[in-house]
Every structure is written in C-alpha cells, then in structure tokens.
Motif scaffolding. Structure first.
Motif, PDB file in Angstrom:
ATOM      1  N   PRO A 145      -4.527  -9.077   2.037  1.00 21.40           N
ATOM      2  CA  PRO A 145      -4.121  -8.935   0.635  1.00 21.40           C
ATOM      3  C   PRO A 145      -4.918  -9.900  -0.247  1.00 21.40           C
ATOM      4  CG  PRO A 145      -2.211  -9.147   2.081  1.00 21.40           C
ATOM      5  CD  PRO A 145      -3.404  -9.490   2.906  1.00 21.40           C
ATOM      6  N   ILE A 146      -5.620  -9.373  -1.229  1.00 19.00           N
ATOM      7  CA  ILE A 146      -6.484 -10.159  -2.104  1.00 19.00           C
ATOM      8  C   ILE A 146      -6.093  -9.895  -3.549  1.00 19.00           C
ATOM      9  CG2 ILE A 146      -8.875 -10.653  -2.784  1.00 19.00           C
ATOM     10  CD1 ILE A 146      -8.262 -11.395   0.112  1.00 19.00           C
ATOM     11  N   LYS A 147      -6.150 -10.915  -4.362  1.00 15.42           N
ATOM     12  CA  LYS A 147      -5.800 -10.810  -5.770  1.00 15.42           C
ATOM     13  C   LYS A 147      -6.876 -10.026  -6.515  1.00 15.42           C
ATOM     14  CE  LYS A 147      -3.620 -11.913  -9.635  1.00 15.42           C
ATOM     15  NZ  LYS A 147      -2.326 -11.283 -10.008  1.00 15.42           N
ATOM     16  N   THR A 148      -6.672  -8.735  -6.685  1.00 16.00           N
ATOM     17  CA  THR A 148      -7.596  -7.864  -7.402  1.00 16.00           C
ATOM     18  C   THR A 148      -6.798  -6.886  -8.252  1.00 16.00           C
ATOM     19  OG1 THR A 148      -7.634  -6.159  -5.686  1.00 16.00           O
ATOM     20  CG2 THR A 148      -9.243  -7.963  -5.465  1.00 16.00           C
ATOM     21  N   ALA A 149      -7.508  -6.093  -9.039  1.00 16.68           N
ATOM     22  CA  ALA A 149      -6.831  -5.070  -9.842  1.00 16.68           C
ATOM     23  C   ALA A 149      -6.124  -4.064  -8.941  1.00 16.68           C
ATOM     24  CB  ALA A 149      -7.840  -4.361 -10.746  1.00 16.68           C
ATOM     25  N   ALA A 150      -6.718  -3.805  -7.767  1.00 12.78           N
ATOM     26  CA  ALA A 150      -6.111  -2.834  -6.846  1.00 12.78           C
ATOM     27  C   ALA A 150      -4.765  -3.328  -6.337  1.00 12.78           C
ATOM     28  CB  ALA A 150      -7.056  -2.567  -5.678  1.00 12.78           C
ATOM     29  N   THR A 151      -4.694  -4.601  -5.935  1.00 10.08           N
ATOM     30  CA  THR A 151      -3.411  -5.109  -5.445  1.00 10.08           C
ATOM     31  C   THR A 151      -2.417  -5.265  -6.592  1.00 10.08           C
ATOM     32  OG1 THR A 151      -4.275  -7.384  -5.573  1.00 10.08           O
ATOM     33  CG2 THR A 151      -4.354  -6.294  -3.429  1.00 10.08           C
ATOM     34  N   ASP A 152      -2.918  -5.565  -7.779  1.00  8.48           N
ATOM     35  CA  ASP A 152      -2.020  -5.661  -8.940  1.00  8.48           C
ATOM     36  C   ASP A 152      -1.350  -4.324  -9.236  1.00  8.48           C
ATOM     37  OD1 ASP A 152      -2.615  -8.321  -9.253  1.00  8.48           O
ATOM     38  OD2 ASP A 152      -4.071  -8.016 -10.875  1.00  8.48           O
ATOM     39  N   SER A 153      -2.015  -3.224  -8.843  1.00  5.17           N
ATOM     40  CA  SER A 153      -1.469  -1.894  -9.125  1.00  5.17           C
ATOM     41  C   SER A 153      -0.498  -1.411  -8.050  1.00  5.17           C
ATOM     42  CB  SER A 153      -2.604  -0.874  -9.256  1.00  5.17           C
ATOM     43  OG  SER A 153      -3.215  -0.612  -7.998  1.00  5.17           O
ATOM     44  N   LEU A 154      -0.389  -2.159  -6.946  1.00  5.98           N
ATOM     45  CA  LEU A 154       0.508  -1.733  -5.879  1.00  5.98           C
ATOM     46  C   LEU A 154       1.969  -1.894  -6.298  1.00  5.98           C
ATOM     47  CD1 LEU A 154      -1.164  -3.356  -2.733  1.00  5.98           C
ATOM     48  CD2 LEU A 154      -1.104  -0.927  -3.317  1.00  5.98           C
ATOM     49  N   PRO A 155       2.836  -1.039  -5.798  1.00  4.78           N
ATOM     50  CA  PRO A 155       4.266  -1.241  -6.036  1.00  4.78           C
ATOM     51  C   PRO A 155       4.676  -2.618  -5.523  1.00  4.78           C
ATOM     52  CG  PRO A 155       3.871   0.918  -5.097  1.00  4.78           C
ATOM     53  CD  PRO A 155       2.566   0.188  -5.017  1.00  4.78           C
ATOM     54  N   PRO A 156       5.539  -3.327  -6.241  1.00  3.79           N
ATOM     55  CA  PRO A 156       5.906  -4.696  -5.852  1.00  3.79           C
ATOM     56  C   PRO A 156       6.402  -4.820  -4.420  1.00  3.79           C
ATOM     57  CG  PRO A 156       6.715  -4.214  -8.055  1.00  3.79           C
ATOM     58  CD  PRO A 156       6.167  -2.926  -7.517  1.00  3.79           C
ATOM     59  N   ASP A 157       7.151  -3.817  -3.946  1.00  3.79           N
ATOM     60  CA  ASP A 157       7.672  -3.918  -2.588  1.00  3.79           C
ATOM     61  C   ASP A 157       6.557  -3.807  -1.552  1.00  3.79           C
ATOM     62  OD1 ASP A 157       7.405  -1.173  -3.399  1.00  3.79           O
ATOM     63  OD2 ASP A 157       8.508  -0.583  -1.593  1.00  3.79           O
ATOM     64  N   VAL A 158       5.545  -2.991  -1.850  1.00  9.00           N
ATOM     65  CA  VAL A 158       4.411  -2.844  -0.931  1.00  9.00           C
ATOM     66  C   VAL A 158       3.620  -4.145  -0.868  1.00  9.00           C
ATOM     67  CG1 VAL A 158       2.241  -1.626  -0.496  1.00  9.00           C
ATOM     68  CG2 VAL A 158       4.246  -0.358  -1.303  1.00  9.00           C
ATOM     69  N   LEU A 159       3.339  -4.736  -2.035  1.00  8.43           N
ATOM     70  CA  LEU A 159       2.590  -5.994  -2.071  1.00  8.43           C
ATOM     71  C   LEU A 159       3.378  -7.109  -1.399  1.00  8.43           C
ATOM     72  CD1 LEU A 159       0.130  -7.575  -2.964  1.00  8.43           C
ATOM     73  CD2 LEU A 159       1.231  -7.932  -5.186  1.00  8.43           C
ATOM     74  N   ALA A 160       4.672  -7.158  -1.650  1.00  8.53           N
ATOM     75  CA  ALA A 160       5.512  -8.205  -1.057  1.00  8.53           C
ATOM     76  C   ALA A 160       5.502  -8.112   0.468  1.00  8.53           C
ATOM     77  CB  ALA A 160       6.936  -8.103  -1.583  1.00  8.53           C
ATOM     78  N   ARG A 161       5.577  -6.899   1.006  1.00  8.76           N
ATOM     79  CA  ARG A 161       5.522  -6.731   2.460  1.00  8.76           C
ATOM     80  C   ARG A 161       4.199  -7.230   3.027  1.00  8.76           C
ATOM     81  NH1 ARG A 161       7.847  -1.570   1.622  1.00  8.76           N
ATOM     82  NH2 ARG A 161       5.820  -0.599   2.009  1.00  8.76           N
ATOM     83  N   SER A 162       3.134  -6.941   2.313  1.00 10.66           N
ATOM     84  CA  SER A 162       1.812  -7.362   2.779  1.00 10.66           C
ATOM     85  C   SER A 162       1.687  -8.877   2.801  1.00 10.66           C
ATOM     86  CB  SER A 162       0.716  -6.768   1.882  1.00 10.66           C
ATOM     87  OG  SER A 162       0.694  -5.365   1.971  1.00 10.66           O
ATOM     88  N   VAL A 163       2.106  -9.513   1.719  1.00 11.20           N
ATOM     89  CA  VAL A 163       1.992 -10.972   1.634  1.00 11.20           C
ATOM     90  C   VAL A 163       2.931 -11.642   2.635  1.00 11.20           C
ATOM     91  CG1 VAL A 163       2.295 -12.985   0.144  1.00 11.20           C
ATOM     92  CG2 VAL A 163       1.215 -10.899  -0.755  1.00 11.20           C
TER      93      VAL A 163
END
Length: 261
Positions: A200-218
């Motif tokens: 998981p990298i701080k980019t526009a693509a990760t910013d566009s992910l649903p919060p629950d998806v990003l949270a699971r990844s991190v």
C-alpha cells in the motif's frame, strides 16, 4: 542547538543515461522520474496519459536532466511506437525503461462473480499490455548495445491474495511472469529485467480506494503504515543502476513486510 538538515545529495549513478518512465504524472512514476534525474540522468522522458505529467517536466529540469513530456495512451500500440520513434530519433537510445502504467479498475472493487469481461480487458490492457508494448520498443536496441535496464512495477496484490481484486492481481501476476521470462531471454545480452512489487503506497490510486479496503491493506502491513512513492523510487533506482548488474529476473517486494509468508 538545532540541527540543520541539508537536501539529500544522490550519487550520479545515471550519468549519461537516457531514461523513460511511464505513468510519470505523479505517484510512484513521478517520484521515480525525479529520483533518476537527481541521480544524474542525461535525459528523462516522462510519459503519461494525464495532463499532470506537464508538472513533472519542469521538476525534472530543475533536478538537472533534460526533460521530455509525452502525453500518450500506453495501451495504444501505434501511439506507443510513434512516441518511442521520437525518443530514439532525438536521443538515439533508451538505457533505462521503467514501466509504471497500471490499474484500470476505476476505483471499483467487486467480487469476481460480479465482475465483467469488459473490466477484465481494461485492467489487463492497462496493466500488462502497456508494459509489453513499451518494452517491445526498446529490447532490440538494448540487445544490440548489450546494455539496458528494464524495471516493471508489479504489486504485492499479486503475492498476497486480496478479496475483490482478482482482476488486478491477475494482471500484476502477469507482469511478474513477463519480467521473469524476458529476463532469461535478455540475460545473454547483458540486459537486466526486474520488477518491484509495492505494498500500500500513498498515491491517488490508494486515495480512491474504499476506506475499508485501504484499512484492510494497511492493517496487514507488519510495519503498520502506508508507504511513500519515494520509497518505491529508491528500490527502482537500485534495480535500474549498474549496482544491480548481476540482478535479473527478480521481483523486489517493497511493502513493509506484507508478503513475508
């Protein structure tokens, strides 16, 4: 007494080199274009389909390299061929190619049972086909000169099963397979082909992910944080340099330990 911090000074590992970076409009691609420019590249060609690539051009020049900005769709074979013809006409060669184009899901994350073949094709074209098309433009010249560095951006998604990202994982796994097979073909010619798989990298693509998806990844990252584009650029710079002359066919996971198992 306070401590003064000087700007980071990089060794000129890319002095005299002509570099092409796709998806250079920002994120990992933009950070990579700037990093290689700061490390002494003669010229950095920044390629992206988005107008944001214009901002990178001036930054590359400030970093000390000759900059060329090209707005093209890397899934368009004719546009890619024409762009590389212009690059070769101007500089005569490409020493380093970084394939950063990927994605294509438009921020949609669904289970495979709900996905469509239209989405599959778009993700595979943007992620895998673009890498193959751009690479095809440089391999003959690299073989002839017996020198060249190709670094493909894959993803830790291809290494660690992730729900609702089946198409993207499949396309990025294709990038890894392409990297490994091409490395074997080009090794006798002194050409290195490697991949970097970011977590998981701080980019526009990760910013566009649903919060629950990003949270699971991190939450799955042992280091407990999202990575930065500059951290991926550091890995790419190593693999694209002569310091990695004996490294080929490898996939370097830069993901805070996410793919240890």
């Amino acid at each position: 007494m306070g401590t003064e911090h000087s700007p980071t000074v990089f060794a000129p590992r890319f002095a005299g080199k002509v570099v092409v970076v796709t998806a250079a409009g920002g994120g990992i691609g933009g950070a990579t274009a700037l990093r290689l420019a700061r490390e002494g590249a003669q010229a950095v060609v920044a390629v992206d389909v988005l107008p944001a690539v214009d901002r990178i051009e001036a930054m590359i020049e400030i970093a000390g390299a000759s900059a060329v900005c090209m707005k093209i769709d890397c899934t368009d074979e004719h546009a890619v061929a024409a762009a590389f013809d212009r690059i070769l006409s101007r500089f005569g060669r490409v020493d380093v190619l970084v394939n950063g184009v990927g994605g294509g899901g438009g921020g949609r994350n669904t289970e495979f049972v709900e996905s469509t073949s239209q989405t599959w094709r778009k993700i595979v074209d943007v992620t895998l086909l673009s890498t193959m098309l751009c690479t095809r433009q440089v391999v003959q010249g690299m073989r002839d000169r017996k020198y060249g560095k190709i670094v493909n951006i894959a993803s830790s998604i291809a290494l660690v099963p992730t729900p609702k990202m089946v198409e993207y994982a499949s396309a990025k796994a294709g990038v890894i397979g392409f990297t490994r097979s091409l490395a074997v073909e080009l090794a006798p010619f002194g050409v290195n082909v490697n991949a970097v798989s970011p977590g998981p990298i701080k980019t526009a693509a990760t910013d566009s992910l649903p919060p629950d998806v990003l949270a699971r990844s991190v939450n799955a990252v042992p280091m407990g944080r999202i990575g930065l584009p500059e951290e991926i650029a550091s890995a790419i710079a190593y693999l694209a340099s002569d310091e990695a002359a004996y490294v080929t066919g490898q996939n370097l996971a830069v993901n805070g330990g996410r793919a240890l198992n």
